[in-house]
Design an enzyme around this catalytic site. Structure first.
Site, PDB file in Angstrom:
ATOM      1  N   CYS A   1       9.619   1.559   3.895  1.00 44.27           N
ATOM      2  CA  CYS A   1      10.546   0.524   4.354  1.00 44.27           C
ATOM      3  C   CYS A   1      11.967   1.059   4.470  1.00 44.27           C
ATOM      4  O   CYS A   1      12.832   0.400   5.058  1.00 44.27           O
ATOM      5  CB  CYS A   1      10.514  -0.680   3.418  1.00 44.27           C
ATOM      6  SG  CYS A   1      11.217  -0.378   1.785  1.00 44.27           S
TER       7      CYS A   1
ATOM      8  N   GLU B   1      -5.139  -3.933  -1.498  1.00 39.84           N
ATOM      9  CA  GLU B   1      -6.572  -3.637  -1.531  1.00 39.84           C
ATOM     10  C   GLU B   1      -6.894  -2.325  -0.840  1.00 39.84           C
ATOM     11  O   GLU B   1      -8.025  -1.832  -0.927  1.00 39.84           O
ATOM     12  CB  GLU B   1      -7.354  -4.780  -0.892  1.00 39.84           C
ATOM     13  CG  GLU B   1      -7.099  -5.033   0.587  1.00 39.84           C
ATOM     14  CD  GLU B   1      -5.896  -5.927   0.859  1.00 39.84           C
ATOM     15  OE1 GLU B   1      -5.855  -6.529   1.957  1.00 39.84           O
ATOM     16  OE2 GLU B   1      -4.991  -6.018   0.000  1.00 39.84           O
ATOM     17  N   ARG B   2      -5.887  -1.718  -0.160  1.00 38.39           N
ATOM     18  CA  ARG B   2      -6.122  -0.448   0.525  1.00 38.39           C
ATOM     19  C   ARG B   2      -6.160   0.734  -0.438  1.00 38.39           C
ATOM     20  O   ARG B   2      -6.875   1.712  -0.210  1.00 38.39           O
ATOM     21  CB  ARG B   2      -5.019  -0.202   1.564  1.00 38.39           C
ATOM     22  CG  ARG B   2      -4.853  -1.286   2.601  1.00 38.39           C
ATOM     23  CD  ARG B   2      -6.071  -1.439   3.462  1.00 38.39           C
ATOM     24  NE  ARG B   2      -5.873  -2.435   4.515  1.00 38.39           N
ATOM     25  CZ  ARG B   2      -6.853  -2.964   5.224  1.00 38.39           C
ATOM     26  NH1 ARG B   2      -8.103  -2.603   5.000  1.00 38.39           N
ATOM     27  NH2 ARG B   2      -6.597  -3.865   6.153  1.00 38.39           N
TER      28      ARG B   2
ATOM     29  N   LYS C   1      -0.957  -7.862  -8.277  1.00 33.66           N
ATOM     30  CA  LYS C   1      -1.930  -7.866  -7.184  1.00 33.66           C
ATOM     31  C   LYS C   1      -1.569  -6.685  -6.295  1.00 33.66           C
ATOM     32  O   LYS C   1      -0.677  -6.768  -5.456  1.00 33.66           O
ATOM     33  CB  LYS C   1      -1.869  -9.190  -6.420  1.00 33.66           C
ATOM     34  CG  LYS C   1      -2.989  -9.342  -5.367  1.00 33.66           C
ATOM     35  CD  LYS C   1      -2.584  -8.733  -4.061  1.00 33.66           C
ATOM     36  CE  LYS C   1      -3.706  -8.739  -3.049  1.00 33.66           C
ATOM     37  NZ  LYS C   1      -3.539  -7.764  -1.963  1.00 33.66           N
TER      38      LYS C   1
ATOM     39  N   SER D   1       5.332  -6.871   4.337  1.00 36.50           N
ATOM     40  CA  SER D   1       5.815  -7.183   5.678  1.00 36.50           C
ATOM     41  C   SER D   1       6.623  -8.471   5.679  1.00 36.50           C
ATOM     42  O   SER D   1       6.468  -9.330   4.803  1.00 36.50           O
ATOM     43  CB  SER D   1       4.637  -7.302   6.640  1.00 36.50           C
ATOM     44  OG  SER D   1       3.836  -8.433   6.301  1.00 36.50           O
TER      45      SER D   1
ATOM     46  N   PHE E   1       0.810  -1.220   0.000  1.00 37.38           N
ATOM     47  CA  PHE E   1       0.000   0.000   0.000  1.00 37.38           C
ATOM     48  C   PHE E   1       0.837   1.260   0.000  1.00 37.38           C
ATOM     49  O   PHE E   1       0.382   2.308  -0.456  1.00 37.38           O
ATOM     50  CB  PHE E   1      -0.937   0.014   1.228  1.00 37.38           C
ATOM     51  CG  PHE E   1      -0.256   0.328   2.530  1.00 37.38           C
ATOM     52  CD1 PHE E   1      -0.004   1.640   2.914  1.00 37.38           C
ATOM     53  CD2 PHE E   1       0.150  -0.686   3.386  1.00 37.38           C
ATOM     54  CE1 PHE E   1       0.633   1.931   4.115  1.00 37.38           C
ATOM     55  CE2 PHE E   1       0.781  -0.412   4.581  1.00 37.38           C
ATOM     56  CZ  PHE E   1       1.027   0.900   4.952  1.00 37.38           C
TER      57      PHE E   1
ATOM     58  N   GLU F   1       9.248  -3.139  13.788  1.00 36.59           N
ATOM     59  CA  GLU F   1       9.026  -2.135  12.739  1.00 36.59           C
ATOM     60  C   GLU F   1       7.681  -1.462  13.021  1.00 36.59           C
ATOM     61  O   GLU F   1       6.620  -2.069  12.840  1.00 36.59           O
ATOM     62  CB  GLU F   1       9.015  -2.778  11.357  1.00 36.59           C
ATOM     63  CG  GLU F   1       8.817  -1.753  10.245  1.00 36.59           C
ATOM     64  CD  GLU F   1       8.769  -2.369   8.862  1.00 36.59           C
ATOM     65  OE1 GLU F   1       9.209  -1.698   7.902  1.00 36.59           O
ATOM     66  OE2 GLU F   1       8.286  -3.504   8.722  1.00 36.59           O
TER      67      GLU F   1
END
Length: 499
Positions: free
Chosen positions: A282, A177-178, A174, A227, A150, A384
């Site tokens: 990240c 979805e956010r 893919k 993640s 996202f 994190e």
């Protein structure tokens, strides 16, 4: 009314058929602005089938013609610059300047890919023995699945997908979805650029889509960013199904500040790298490591007023410094981690909990937060946080600072601020981290180098974009050839061939 989104399969919009949808929110307001369809396994199968069929033609398309599509896409992306930034701002929440910075870093990879005819050149050795020539050629691998996060809804699909299709593969993205809208915009832009139908597809959804790509026999490669827990699963599951997999994961990036560093410059860099995009990067710096108590005091003196001046705001607020985080769940998690830091004994010098903005009372805002005297056993040091939280931990020696960096489970990015060349050279050669900055707080390489971490920040052997991406998105084929003449009479030779 919330807009119903779609999949992009074989060059056209396709309505979701599974009956499953997820809400897409505006993080600044908390309002539902979209309905994202969650694909079934059958819908994923349809996208992969179209991608496999398109591969037959695209893989045989000359690299020069593929480069021409890259050039055209670049023109369209520049034209749609503001629209892409607006879409990212509405669904992700990042400020418009931050969104446009993301676009610029994605565009760099498009520009690198325009040189694909040169990048795909193989090697040739003439007359290695007995009239034999050896040639290496790079072949596309087939259908590539890209699972993207996202926090960079345009940049990461471009980092993956551009190099995949430039090498002659077809791509099934893919997205998160956010915030899926900007990924769908990219797909429509590729069609306008002349990319054949089926070469670039977008399939929305959740774990059903991820597992369908991981298990599908016609998906040859998977590229993932997200993640560490999910990334490790993707890597292990993909490898179990005989796919090549690269998985780029979590981080806890340190910035070591030596006593001789320019403290004002270091403080500015920490605020920029720690709180840009609300820390949802990240490569964000989340741990400041001033060496020695004097360095710590000088740094804290400069950090506190800088951080207290940061303002929260919506994506289109020109005065906003810190945007909302992606979901209410993320806000609650971040604030919970701040609370745990206080409970563990760290000194909370700037508290961003409970941030509220007039007119945006339901937004997912977390203010910039600063901890001092954080220790290695604390959860806020080990975890994190992925939010606007900076921790300061103070070793007494340079050697102990390096040890802290190397003993942490993550190894994505790290920086050192110093005026001393010897320290900088030793640091870059002795830290077990994939990307190192020397007086550079966010050392993300440019597109003609390569991106990737170490330890539990990356699973797989290859890196993202740059020359090494060619190794991931192509398979090497070596051809040994001889064209006999009348003078060559080998006869039967049962010994293993040698020169």
């Amino acid at each position: 009314m919330a807009e119903e989104l779609f999949h992009w399969i074989n060059g056209e919009r396709v309505k979701g058929k599974s009956g499953r949808f997820g809400d897409v929110f505006n993080p600044a307001t908390g309002e539902v602005i979209g309905q994202c369809p969650y694909a079934s396994k059958e819908e994923v199968d349809a996208a992969v089938a179209n991608a496999k069929e398109a591969f037959e033609i695209w893989s045989e398309t000359p690299s020069v013609k593929r480069a021409q599509v890259m050039f055209k896409f670049r023109e369209i992306m520049l034209r749609e610059w503001d629209n892409l930034a607006e879409a990212m701002g509405k669904e992700h929440g990042k400020t418009l300047p931050d969104a446009k910075g993301e676009l610029a870093r994605g565009l760099e990879v498009v520009e690198f890919a325009t040189g694909i005819p040169h990048l795909l050149k193989g090697e040739n050795s003439q007359n290695v023995g007995g009239g034999i020539d050896i040639t290496s050629i790079r072949m596309p691998v087939g259908v590539v699945g890209g699972i993207t996060p996202f926090n960079f809804p345009v940049m990461i699909p471009l980092w993956m997908g551009v190099m995949a299709v430039a090498c002659g593969n077809t791509y099934v993205n893919k997205p998160s979805e956010r915030d899926p809208s900007s990924s769908l915009m990219l797909a429509e832009m590729w069609k306008e650029a002349g990319l054949p139908d089926g070469v670039w597809n977008v399939i929305n959804g959740d774990k059903v889509v991820v597992d369908s790509l991981l298990h599908h026999p016609d998906v040859e490669a998977i590229s993932f960013v997200g993640s560490t827990g999910v990334g490790e699963y993707v890597y292990q599951e993909g490898c179990k199904h005989n796919k090549r997999v690269q998985s780029f994961c979590g981080a806890k990036n340190h910035m070591v500040i030596m006593p001789d560093a320019d403290m004002d410059n270091a403080a500015d860099a920490l605020v920029s790298a720690g709180f840009g995009s609300a820390g949802e990067r990240c490569m964000a710096i989340s741990v400041a490591v001033p060496v020695g108590k004097g360095t710590q005091e000088a740094l804290i003196e400069r950090l506190v007023p800088r951080i207290e001046k940061l303002s929260i705001g919506a994506y289109d607020d020109p005065n906003a410094d810190v945007n909302p985080v992606i979901t209410m769940q993320a806000k609650e998690r971040i604030e919970g981690l701040i609370t745990s830091g206080v409970e563990e004994g760290a000194d909370l010098l700037v508290d961003g909990r409970g941030a509220r903005l007039q007119g945006y009372e339901n937004g997912y805002f977390v203010g910039a937060s600063l901890f001092n005297n954080v220790t290695e056993n604390m959860n806020i040091y080990k975890t994190e946080i992925f939010g606007p939280v900076l921790s300061v931990t103070t070793p007494q020696t340079y050697e102990d600072a390096v040890r802290m960096v190397n003993e942490h489970e993550y190894g994505n990015g790290v920086a050192i601020f110093t005026r001393d060349g010897e320290s900088a050279r030793h640091f870059q050669r002795n830290v077990d981290v994939g990307m190192v900055g020397v007086n550079v707080p966010i050392p993300v390489p440019l597109s003609f180098h390569t991106f990737g971490g170490s330890k539990r920040s990356k699973f797989g052997d290859t890196q993202m974009y740059g020359p090494e991406s060619i190794n991931f998105f192509t398979k090497l084929r070596t051809v040994s050839s001889r064209w006999p003449t009348g003078g060559i009479k080998d006869g039967v030779q049962l010994a293993f061939p040698s020169n």
